[in-house]
Write an enzyme that holds these catalytic residues in place. Structure first.
Site, PDB file in Angstrom:
ATOM      1  N   HIS A  13     -73.476 -13.003 -53.757  1.00  0.00           N
ATOM      2  CA  HIS A  13     -73.994 -11.708 -54.240  1.00  0.00           C
ATOM      3  C   HIS A  13     -75.183 -11.197 -54.040  1.00  0.00           C
ATOM      4  CE1 HIS A  13     -70.026 -11.301 -55.972  1.00  0.00           C
ATOM      5  NE2 HIS A  13     -70.280 -12.512 -56.645  1.00  0.00           N
ATOM      6  N   ARG A  48     -64.957 -13.610 -46.985  1.00  0.00           N
ATOM      7  CA  ARG A  48     -63.881 -12.950 -47.256  1.00  0.00           C
ATOM      8  C   ARG A  48     -63.147 -12.080 -46.267  1.00  0.00           C
ATOM      9  NH1 ARG A  48     -63.207 -12.474 -53.370  1.00  0.00           N
ATOM     10  NH2 ARG A  48     -61.146 -11.153 -52.903  1.00  0.00           N
ATOM     11  N   THR A 104     -62.204 -14.106 -57.032  1.00  0.00           N
ATOM     12  CA  THR A 104     -61.122 -14.863 -56.911  1.00  0.00           C
ATOM     13  C   THR A 104     -60.608 -15.027 -58.382  1.00  0.00           C
ATOM     14  OG1 THR A 104     -62.469 -16.062 -55.348  1.00  0.00           O
ATOM     15  CG2 THR A 104     -60.409 -16.993 -55.957  1.00  0.00           C
ATOM     16  N   GLU A 154     -61.238 -28.234 -56.679  1.00  0.00           N
ATOM     17  CA  GLU A 154     -62.319 -27.591 -57.553  1.00  0.00           C
ATOM     18  C   GLU A 154     -61.458 -26.947 -58.723  1.00  0.00           C
ATOM     19  OE1 GLU A 154     -65.351 -25.424 -55.649  1.00  0.00           O
ATOM     20  OE2 GLU A 154     -65.440 -23.892 -57.005  1.00  0.00           O
TER      21      GLU A 154
HETATM   22  N1  PXP Z   1     -65.996 -21.542 -56.723  1.00  0.00           N
HETATM   23  C1  PXP Z   1     -64.980 -20.874 -56.220  1.00  0.00           C
HETATM   24  C2  PXP Z   1     -63.812 -21.307 -55.413  1.00  0.00           C
HETATM   25  C3  PXP Z   1     -65.213 -19.532 -56.343  1.00  0.00           C
HETATM   26  O1  PXP Z   1     -64.222 -18.694 -55.581  1.00  0.00           O
HETATM   27  C4  PXP Z   1     -66.295 -18.729 -56.977  1.00  0.00           C
HETATM   28  C5  PXP Z   1     -66.247 -17.330 -56.920  1.00  0.00           C
HETATM   29  O2  PXP Z   1     -66.774 -16.807 -55.445  1.00  0.00           O
HETATM   30  C6  PXP Z   1     -67.078 -19.740 -57.569  1.00  0.00           C
HETATM   31  C7  PXP Z   1     -67.134 -20.841 -57.582  1.00  0.00           C
HETATM   32  C8  PXP Z   1     -68.529 -19.340 -58.484  1.00  0.00           C
HETATM   33  O3  PXP Z   1     -68.099 -18.351 -59.170  1.00  0.00           O
HETATM   34  P1  PXP Z   1     -69.062 -17.451 -59.927  1.00  0.00           P
HETATM   35  O4  PXP Z   1     -69.579 -16.484 -59.184  1.00  0.00           O
HETATM   36  O5  PXP Z   1     -68.226 -16.947 -61.060  1.00  0.00           O
HETATM   37  O6  PXP Z   1     -70.149 -18.394 -60.728  1.00  0.00           O
END
Ligand code: PXP
Length: 251
Positions: A13, A48, A104, A154
């Site tokens: 981000h 992506r 996701t 994960e």
């Molecule tokens: N793990 C995976 C596989 C993800 O797709 C994401 C989001 O891109 C994250 C962790 C991190 O999620 P967040 O940005 O909500 O902390």
């Protein structure tokens, strides 16, 4: 004493903000280096299909410029496998990807897509890349991940975090039980267990108490929170820059 718990920082981000304006600022690679200097254990970035945040050049620079493990999140497509094989990250986390989703949204259907995932897991493993499958904590998904030969899963924590945020305690409790039993099952099958999605300070603290989990990957909350932790300092820097300039002005 439980194994230590690694923090993977997802810097997607930072790129989202950069891309909102075009140009190079803020640079996700600079953010990655800052996160490493602050003590994180690895960097996660999701390339992506629509390149809405991380771009190919970011991934190449991350690989070249950071000195901690790079976790390359990607859909299990031929294009992404080719990029991953060229990039040679420490790990690849395979995620489901829908063009229209904001993030996701669910886990990978490892149980339903065994045939499609098998060659992808094989190719990445063969190239020495540690493969992780981003899945819900349902037993059939965990067993499928083990059957596919992925060394890591994960666990998708999004539904648990959302239920907590919405105050739906019954759902939050059910999702939490799923995570707890899923982590136990995965560890008993010899899988390394990571978790992530939607985590904040409170949920990270809670899930850190599960001894089977050895890595958390966190992005959105950290980047959002960094605005509040950092905005005051940057406003002070800007004030000082303006004051220096004004001091040079002729009356
Ligand atoms: N793990 C995976 C596989 C993800 O797709 C994401 C989001 O891109 C994250 C962790 C991190 O999620 P967040 O940005 O909500 O902390």
């Amino acid at each position: 004493m439980a194994k230590s718990l690694r923090l993977g920082v997802n810097i997607d981000h930072v790129a989202t903000i950069r891309n909102a304006r075009g140009g190079r600022h803020p640079d996700p690679v600079r953010a990655a280096k800052l996160a490493i200097a602050a003590g994180c254990d690895g960097i996660t970035a999701h390339l992506r299909e629509d390149r809405r945040h991380i771009r190919d050049a970011d991934m190449a620079r991350l690989k070249a410029e950071i000195d901690k493990p790079l976790n390359f999140e990607m859909a299990a497509t031929d294009d992404m496998v080719a990029i991953a094989l060229k990039t040679q990250p420490h790990a690849c986390c395979l995620v489901p990807e829908k063009r229209e989703e904001r993030t996701t949204e669910g886990g990978l259907d490892a149980a339903g897509q065994q045939a499609a995932l098998k060659p992808v897991v094989h190719k990445l493993k063969h190239a020495g890349i540690r493969v992780s499958l981003f899945i819900g904590a349902q037993p059939k998904q965990i067993e499928a991940a083990a059957a596919l030969g992925a060394p890591v899963i994960e666990i998708h924590t999004g539904a648990w975090c959302d239920a907590l945020a919405e105050g739906d305690t019954a759902k939050a409790e059910a999702e939490w039980r799923l995570i707890v039993t899923g982590a136990e099952l995965a560890a008993s099958l010899g899988l390394e267990v990571h978790a992530g999605h939607g985590l904040d300070y409170a949920t990270a603290e809670e899930i850190a108490a599960l001894p089977q989990i050895v890595e958390l990957n966190i992005g959105h909350f950290l980047i959002g929170e960094a605005v509040f932790e950092g905005l005051a300092e940057t406003v002070k820097f800007m004030r000082a820059a303006m004051d220096r300039g004004r001091a040079r002005a002729r009356a």
